[in-house]
Design a protein around this motif. Structure first.
Motif, short mmCIF file in Angstrom:
data_model
loop_
_atom_site.label_atom_id
_atom_site.label_comp_id
_atom_site.label_asym_id
_atom_site.label_seq_id
_atom_site.Cartn_x
_atom_site.Cartn_y
_atom_site.Cartn_z
N VAL A 22 0.67 -1.03 -0.07
CA VAL A 22 0.00 -0.20 -0.06
C VAL A 22 0.83 1.18 -0.02
O VAL A 22 1.78 1.20 0.80
N LYS A 23 0.68 2.13 -1.01
CA LYS A 23 1.55 3.14 -1.12
C LYS A 23 0.92 4.62 0.07
O LYS A 23 -0.17 4.52 0.14
N GLY A 24 1.87 5.05 0.55
CA GLY A 24 1.70 6.11 1.61
C GLY A 24 1.18 7.20 1.01
O GLY A 24 1.57 7.46 0.02
N LYS A 25 0.06 7.98 1.53
CA LYS A 25 -0.56 9.06 0.90
C LYS A 25 0.25 10.09 1.05
O LYS A 25 1.08 10.42 1.98
N THR A 26 0.14 11.19 0.13
CA THR A 26 0.79 12.43 0.34
C THR A 26 -0.22 13.32 1.07
O THR A 26 -1.29 13.62 0.66
N LYS A 27 0.49 14.01 2.17
CA LYS A 27 -0.09 14.96 2.75
C LYS A 27 0.37 16.48 3.05
O LYS A 27 1.86 16.17 2.77
N ARG A 28 -0.24 17.21 3.21
CA ARG A 28 0.13 18.68 3.47
C ARG A 28 0.34 18.94 4.83
O ARG A 28 -0.70 18.74 5.72
N PHE A 29 1.30 19.60 5.19
CA PHE A 29 1.37 20.11 6.59
C PHE A 29 1.82 21.73 6.48
O PHE A 29 3.30 21.85 6.55
N GLY A 30 0.68 22.26 6.63
CA GLY A 30 0.72 23.84 6.34
C GLY A 30 1.33 23.96 4.81
O GLY A 30 0.63 23.70 4.12
N LYS A 31 2.55 24.68 4.69
CA LYS A 31 3.05 24.94 3.24
C LYS A 31 3.77 23.66 2.82
O LYS A 31 3.97 23.72 1.56
N SER A 32 4.25 22.95 3.68
CA SER A 32 5.22 21.84 3.26
C SER A 32 4.44 20.41 2.96
O SER A 32 3.33 20.40 3.63
N MET A 33 4.80 19.76 2.02
CA MET A 33 4.45 18.44 1.67
C MET A 33 5.21 17.18 2.44
O MET A 33 6.21 17.60 2.49
N GLY A 34 4.24 16.27 2.75
CA GLY A 34 4.99 15.07 3.32
C GLY A 34 4.22 14.02 2.73
O GLY A 34 3.25 14.08 2.12
N GLN A 35 4.91 12.88 3.12
CA GLN A 35 4.10 11.55 2.77
C GLN A 35 4.21 10.66 3.94
O GLN A 35 5.03 10.42 4.61
N ARG A 36 3.14 9.90 3.84
CA ARG A 36 2.81 8.84 4.91
C ARG A 36 3.84 7.68 4.67
O ARG A 36 4.23 7.45 3.34
N SER A 37 4.16 6.71 5.21
CA SER A 37 5.09 5.68 4.92
C SER A 37 4.19 4.59 4.16
O SER A 37 3.18 4.45 4.33
N ASN A 38 4.84 3.97 3.48
CA ASN A 38 4.37 2.82 2.45
C ASN A 38 4.18 1.44 3.32
O ASN A 38 5.03 1.48 4.51
N TRP A 39 3.09 0.82 3.43
CA TRP A 39 2.93 -0.36 4.25
C TRP A 39 2.67 -1.70 3.43
O TRP A 39 2.28 -1.40 2.46
N LYS A 40 2.59 -2.89 4.12
CA LYS A 40 2.07 -4.10 3.46
C LYS A 40 0.88 -4.57 4.11
O LYS A 40 0.68 -4.65 5.19
N LYS A 41 0.18 -5.05 3.22
CA LYS A 41 -1.36 -5.60 3.58
C LYS A 41 -1.22 -7.25 3.15
O LYS A 41 -0.82 -7.62 1.98
N ALA A 42 -1.83 -8.16 3.97
CA ALA A 42 -2.00 -9.46 3.59
C ALA A 42 -3.23 -9.91 3.71
O ALA A 42 -3.99 -9.71 4.82
N TYR A 43 -4.02 -10.78 2.53
CA TYR A 43 -5.16 -11.27 2.90
C TYR A 43 -4.81 -12.85 3.20
O TYR A 43 -4.13 -13.40 2.44
N ILE A 44 -5.31 -13.15 4.34
CA ILE A 44 -5.08 -14.75 4.84
C ILE A 44 -6.23 -15.45 4.49
O ILE A 44 -7.48 -14.84 5.00
N CYS A 45 -6.24 -16.49 3.72
CA CYS A 45 -7.34 -17.32 3.33
C CYS A 45 -7.11 -18.45 4.31
O CYS A 45 -6.29 -19.42 4.02
N LEU A 46 -8.18 -18.91 5.22
CA LEU A 46 -8.06 -19.96 5.99
C LEU A 46 -8.71 -21.24 5.32
O LEU A 46 -9.49 -21.12 4.60
N GLN A 47 -8.11 -22.31 6.03
CA GLN A 47 -8.76 -23.87 5.47
C GLN A 47 -10.17 -23.69 6.04
O GLN A 47 -10.57 -22.98 6.80
N PRO A 48 -11.15 -24.23 5.33
CA PRO A 48 -12.53 -24.65 5.68
C PRO A 48 -12.47 -25.05 6.94
O PRO A 48 -11.96 -25.87 7.62
N GLY A 49 -13.64 -24.26 7.73
CA GLY A 49 -13.72 -24.65 9.10
C GLY A 49 -12.87 -24.04 10.35
O GLY A 49 -13.27 -23.94 11.29
N GLN A 50 -12.07 -23.21 9.68
CA GLN A 50 -11.15 -22.52 10.66
C GLN A 50 -11.54 -21.02 10.79
O GLN A 50 -12.21 -20.61 10.18
N GLU A 51 -11.35 -20.55 12.02
CA GLU A 51 -11.87 -19.30 12.29
C GLU A 51 -10.65 -18.47 13.08
O GLU A 51 -9.99 -19.21 13.94
#
Length: 103
Positions: A67-96
């Motif tokens: 996931v790319k970090g969003k670009t954000k403004r802090f007053g006059k200056s621009m900043g960027q949030r950190s990039n991060w990683k997302k995982a979709y976990i598919c479980l075996q049937p019957g698992q929770e």
């Protein structure tokens, strides 16, 4: 892939937090998948081993995206949030996966 080949201390640092959003809830209901925020250096086998170690469930599949970090403004200056990683976990049937059951 066997969970024995990974360092247990490393596996405990792979999973950071569950992702709580409308999309994550919809995916959980329709495809029985869990969405997690993971370390940016984590690999699919590491994520699978970490989930199986921490939550004592059988994982069928892991899908990962950066996931790319969003670009954000802090007053006059621009900043960027950190990039991060997302995982979709598919479980075996019957698992929770229950986040509330702390050990």
């Amino acid at each position: 892939m066997n969970g024995q080949q990974f360092n247990e201390a490393r596996l405990l640092q792979v999973i950071l937090a569950p992702v709580v959003s409308e999309k994550a809830t919809m995916v959980a209901d329709k495809q029985q998948q869990v969405t997690l925020r993971v370390a940016t250096s984590a690999t699919k086998p590491e994520i699978k081993a970490a989930v199986e170690l921490l939550f004592k469930v059988q994982v069928a599949d892991v899908k990962v995206l950066n996931v790319k970090g969003k670009t954000k403004r802090f007053g006059k200056s621009m900043g960027q949030r950190s990039n991060w990683k997302k995982a979709y976990i598919c479980l075996q049937p019957g698992q929770e996966l229950n986040f509330a059951a702390g050990e």
